[in-house]
Design a protein around this motif. Structure first.
Motif, PDB file in Angstrom:
ATOM      1  N   GLN A 142       8.411 -29.080  -4.486  1.00  0.00           N
ATOM      2  CA  GLN A 142       7.598 -27.978  -4.890  1.00  0.00           C
ATOM      3  C   GLN A 142       8.302 -26.611  -4.279  1.00  0.00           C
ATOM      4  N   GLU A 143       9.755 -26.794  -4.685  1.00  0.00           N
ATOM      5  CA  GLU A 143      10.577 -25.583  -4.100  1.00  0.00           C
ATOM      6  C   GLU A 143      10.275 -23.975  -4.708  1.00  0.00           C
ATOM      7  N   MET A 144      10.124 -24.135  -5.975  1.00  0.00           N
ATOM      8  CA  MET A 144      10.194 -22.999  -6.658  1.00  0.00           C
ATOM      9  C   MET A 144       8.686 -22.248  -6.446  1.00  0.00           C
ATOM     10  N   VAL A 145       7.591 -22.907  -6.318  1.00  0.00           N
ATOM     11  CA  VAL A 145       6.256 -22.329  -6.025  1.00  0.00           C
ATOM     12  C   VAL A 145       6.511 -21.927  -4.589  1.00  0.00           C
ATOM     13  N   THR A 146       6.860 -22.855  -3.605  1.00  0.00           N
ATOM     14  CA  THR A 146       7.069 -22.452  -2.419  1.00  0.00           C
ATOM     15  C   THR A 146       7.863 -21.182  -2.315  1.00  0.00           C
ATOM     16  N   SER A 147       8.925 -20.953  -2.872  1.00  0.00           N
ATOM     17  CA  SER A 147       9.883 -19.721  -2.615  1.00  0.00           C
ATOM     18  C   SER A 147       9.219 -18.619  -3.140  1.00  0.00           C
ATOM     19  N   LEU A 148       8.366 -18.670  -4.476  1.00  0.00           N
ATOM     20  CA  LEU A 148       7.945 -17.660  -4.864  1.00  0.00           C
ATOM     21  C   LEU A 148       6.702 -17.017  -3.818  1.00  0.00           C
ATOM     22  N   MET A 149       5.969 -18.119  -3.335  1.00  0.00           N
ATOM     23  CA  MET A 149       5.101 -17.568  -2.034  1.00  0.00           C
ATOM     24  C   MET A 149       5.475 -16.836  -0.910  1.00  0.00           C
ATOM     25  N   LEU A 150       6.697 -17.735  -0.540  1.00  0.00           N
ATOM     26  CA  LEU A 150       7.432 -17.094   0.471  1.00  0.00           C
ATOM     27  C   LEU A 150       7.867 -15.543   0.389  1.00  0.00           C
ATOM     28  N   GLY A 151       8.484 -15.386  -0.994  1.00  0.00           N
ATOM     29  CA  GLY A 151       8.596 -13.963  -1.251  1.00  0.00           C
ATOM     30  C   GLY A 151       7.488 -13.064  -1.080  1.00  0.00           C
ATOM     31  N   PHE A 152       6.274 -13.455  -1.329  1.00  0.00           N
ATOM     32  CA  PHE A 152       5.215 -12.579  -1.126  1.00  0.00           C
ATOM     33  C   PHE A 152       4.852 -12.370   0.261  1.00  0.00           C
ATOM     34  N   PHE A 153       5.232 -13.348   0.851  1.00  0.00           N
ATOM     35  CA  PHE A 153       4.554 -13.312   2.479  1.00  0.00           C
ATOM     36  C   PHE A 153       5.676 -12.524   3.160  1.00  0.00           C
ATOM     37  N   ALA A 154       7.202 -12.663   2.850  1.00  0.00           N
ATOM     38  CA  ALA A 154       8.062 -11.984   3.373  1.00  0.00           C
ATOM     39  C   ALA A 154       8.038 -10.543   3.031  1.00  0.00           C
ATOM     40  N   ASN A 155       7.620 -10.103   1.806  1.00  0.00           N
ATOM     41  CA  ASN A 155       7.358  -8.631   1.308  1.00  0.00           C
ATOM     42  C   ASN A 155       6.172  -8.305   2.468  1.00  0.00           C
ATOM     43  N   GLY A 156       5.240  -8.745   2.911  1.00  0.00           N
ATOM     44  CA  GLY A 156       4.279  -8.184   3.959  1.00  0.00           C
ATOM     45  C   GLY A 156       4.955  -7.782   5.187  1.00  0.00           C
ATOM     46  N   LEU A 157       5.864  -8.685   5.550  1.00  0.00           N
ATOM     47  CA  LEU A 157       6.703  -8.356   7.021  1.00  0.00           C
ATOM     48  C   LEU A 157       7.445  -7.167   6.551  1.00  0.00           C
ATOM     49  N   TYR A 158       8.022  -7.001   5.421  1.00  0.00           N
ATOM     50  CA  TYR A 158       9.094  -6.210   5.160  1.00  0.00           C
ATOM     51  C   TYR A 158       8.095  -4.680   5.279  1.00  0.00           C
ATOM     52  N   GLN A 159       7.122  -4.717   4.479  1.00  0.00           N
ATOM     53  CA  GLN A 159       6.368  -3.340   4.592  1.00  0.00           C
ATOM     54  C   GLN A 159       5.797  -3.051   6.066  1.00  0.00           C
ATOM     55  N   LEU A 160       5.486  -4.337   6.676  1.00  0.00           N
ATOM     56  CA  LEU A 160       5.278  -3.684   8.214  1.00  0.00           C
ATOM     57  C   LEU A 160       6.141  -3.337   8.996  1.00  0.00           C
ATOM     58  N   LEU A 161       7.285  -3.683   8.641  1.00  0.00           N
ATOM     59  CA  LEU A 161       8.592  -2.978   9.326  1.00  0.00           C
ATOM     60  C   LEU A 161       8.977  -1.452   8.909  1.00  0.00           C
ATOM     61  N   PHE A 162       8.789  -1.103   7.687  1.00  0.00           N
ATOM     62  CA  PHE A 162       9.218   0.017   7.189  1.00  0.00           C
ATOM     63  C   PHE A 162       7.735   1.065   7.167  1.00  0.00           C
ATOM     64  N   LEU A 163       6.973   0.421   7.314  1.00  0.00           N
ATOM     65  CA  LEU A 163       5.482   1.186   7.282  1.00  0.00           C
ATOM     66  C   LEU A 163       5.192   1.786   8.694  1.00  0.00           C
ATOM     67  N   PHE A 164       5.319   0.847   9.721  1.00  0.00           N
ATOM     68  CA  PHE A 164       4.751   1.080  10.963  1.00  0.00           C
ATOM     69  C   PHE A 164       5.664   0.882  11.955  1.00  0.00           C
ATOM     70  N   LEU A 165       6.581  -0.072  11.881  1.00  0.00           N
ATOM     71  CA  LEU A 165       7.380  -0.259  13.114  1.00  0.00           C
ATOM     72  C   LEU A 165       8.576   0.835  13.302  1.00  0.00           C
ATOM     73  N   ILE A 166       8.987   1.320  11.964  1.00  0.00           N
ATOM     74  CA  ILE A 166       9.760   2.388  12.338  1.00  0.00           C
ATOM     75  C   ILE A 166       9.199   3.729  12.575  1.00  0.00           C
ATOM     76  N   GLY A 167       9.675   4.360  13.891  1.00  0.00           N
ATOM     77  CA  GLY A 167       8.921   5.574  14.298  1.00  0.00           C
ATOM     78  C   GLY A 167       7.849   5.209  15.649  1.00  0.00           C
ATOM     79  N   THR A 168       7.695   3.938  15.750  1.00  0.00           N
ATOM     80  CA  THR A 168       6.818   3.595  16.756  1.00  0.00           C
ATOM     81  C   THR A 168       7.671   2.569  17.767  1.00  0.00           C
TER      82      THR A 168
END
Length: 426
Positions: A134-160
């Motif tokens: 199930q690698e393709m489905v897993t990697s697709l979902m992982l991309g969405f999850f990682a995008n959330g962490l990426y947004q958290l980094l640049f929207l909240f952690l930078i500057g705090t």
């Protein structure tokens, strides 16, 4: 009935080969027809289309080529290359903040991207080893999850938590990175402008170099194999064709032909060629043979003493690192970083490109990646103009491009399943 079929094939071997070739390349053939019709109805001059395609091929090929090794290792299309793109963008923001510009800045970005991409690739590989099949489905979902962490980094952690006092990058409130970062004063065209020739000069030198290298390699093989000459004619013929085309371009220099107008970022294409050579080389090594063995059958690989999980992990790490470098090439060519959006479609567009080129979830090559990138981006160039001329609305072409990006993945996977069904029946 079986005997009749065998006789028919023996009587008409050429027809059988043509039918097999059409069957195996139905997707690229379909898109060649669509691109040809789109170009005809767009009304665009050839020089403009060629110039756009050269720029887009230089910009996007590296990321598409990063998909090949996981396919060889039997892991299908790696949608998680978006994590590599995120690693590249994190490094771009850091180096832009430090104010390091030009080629030194580009090299530093690649250096910083590599360990980040290795970490992301390692974690991705660990997860995909837990979800075999199930690698393709897993990697697709992982991309969405990682995008959330990426947004958290640049929207909240930078500057705090992560201090960054830079009004050019940070939002006016002091927290979070701006939506758009201009790279014009940092790494824009840092790689593209290293060497830039017109198409005539590029094809002449490139063709001559290809032919020369092939003849030199043939001489080397002749000595090694005790004077048994085994000449691989394809690269030599390719080099000669390049030279002939460039001569035609030279003859039409006064006519403002695409051969003279179009400027080729030779430095970027050298880097892409290096990746092609690396992929060809690694497939022929012991590691490459292990990739193939695992891709064909994990059970046989385990019986043969191959550490399947380790080999799959290496494949994903390599793919993620290459995707990070590819995103850097993309951004330096584009000249603008959309902080929260540049990475989102990387996986989808790269997968669509290589599938259009004729690849499948079990088979992919360099030519699939290059041809697919050309066809996919030809649609990107001509479809808005074709839509405007045919229906009076350029947005139709824009919608068609999005439809193609998602639709081709579904169609290609469906055709792949159909081909397997036909082969089983035979």
């Amino acid at each position: 009935m079986v005997e009749l079929n065998v006789k028919d094939k023996s009587k008409n071997p050429i027809g059988g080969k043509i039918k097999s070739a059409l069957f195996n390349n139905i997707v690229p053939i379909l898109f060649i027809i669509i691109c040809s019709l789109g170009f005809k109805f767009s009304g665009l001059p050839a020089a403009y289309v060629v110039n756009e395609l050269v720029a887009r091929l230089a910009r996007n090929s590296f990321v598409v080529l990063a998909l090949i090794i996981p396919v060889i290792a039997g892991m299908g299309m790696n949608f998680a290359i978006v994590l590599g793109a995120m690693a590249g963008q994190i490094a771009v923001v850091a180096v832009t903040h430090w104010g390091i510009v030009g080629v030194p800045g580009l090299l530093l970005i690649m250096v910083l991207t590599t360990p980040l991409a290795i970490i992301f690739g390692y974690m991705t590989g660990k997860l995909l080893n837990k979800t075999k099949g199930q690698e393709m489905v897993t990697s697709l979902m992982l991309g969405f999850f990682a995008n959330g962490l990426y947004q958290l980094l640049f929207l909240f952690l930078i500057g705090t938590i992560i201090p960054m006092n830079n009004p050019v990058l940070v939002l006016s409130g002091g927290i979070g990175i701006k939506n758009t970062i201009d790279l014009a004063g940092t790494i824009k065209y840092a790689m593209d402008n290293m060497i830039k020739w017109n198409m005539f000069k590029t094809m002449a030198y490139g063709g001559a170099f290809t032919a020369l290298c092939m003849f030199a390699y043939t001489g080397y093989k002749t000595v090694i194999e005790k004077n048994k000459i085994r000449l691989n004619s394809k690269p030599v013929i390719t080099g000669i064709i390049f030279i002939l085309i460039s001569v035609m371009g030279f003859m039409s220099m006064g006519k403002k032909s695409p051969f003279v107008i179009v400027q080729v970022p030779v430095g970027t294409f050298v880097f892409i060629t290096a990746l092609c050579l690396f992929t060809t080389f690694i497939v022929k090594t012991k590691l490459g043979q292990q990739f193939r063995t695992v891709g064909q059958s994990m059970h046989i690989a385990e019986v043969s003493g191959i550490n399947v999980n380790k080999i799959r992990l290496i494949a994903i790490v390599i793919s993620t690192v290459l995707a990070g470098w590819g995103q850097i090439i993309f951004l330096q060519n584009l000249g603008t970083l959309n902080t929260y959006g540049s990475h989102e479609q990387v996986g989808m567009f790269a997968v669509a490109s290589i599938l259009i080129g004729g690849a499948s979830v079990t088979k992919a090559s360099i030519w699939h990646a290059i041809i697919g990138t050309l066809l996919f981006h030809t649609l990107f160039v001509v479809s808005p103009y074709a839509g405007k001329n045919l229906l009076g609305n350029a947005m139709v072409g824009e919608y068609f491009r999005v439809f193609v990006a998602y639709g081709v993945i579904g169609v290609s996977l469906g055709l792949h399943a159909w081909k397997n069904l036909v082969k089983k029946k035979k």
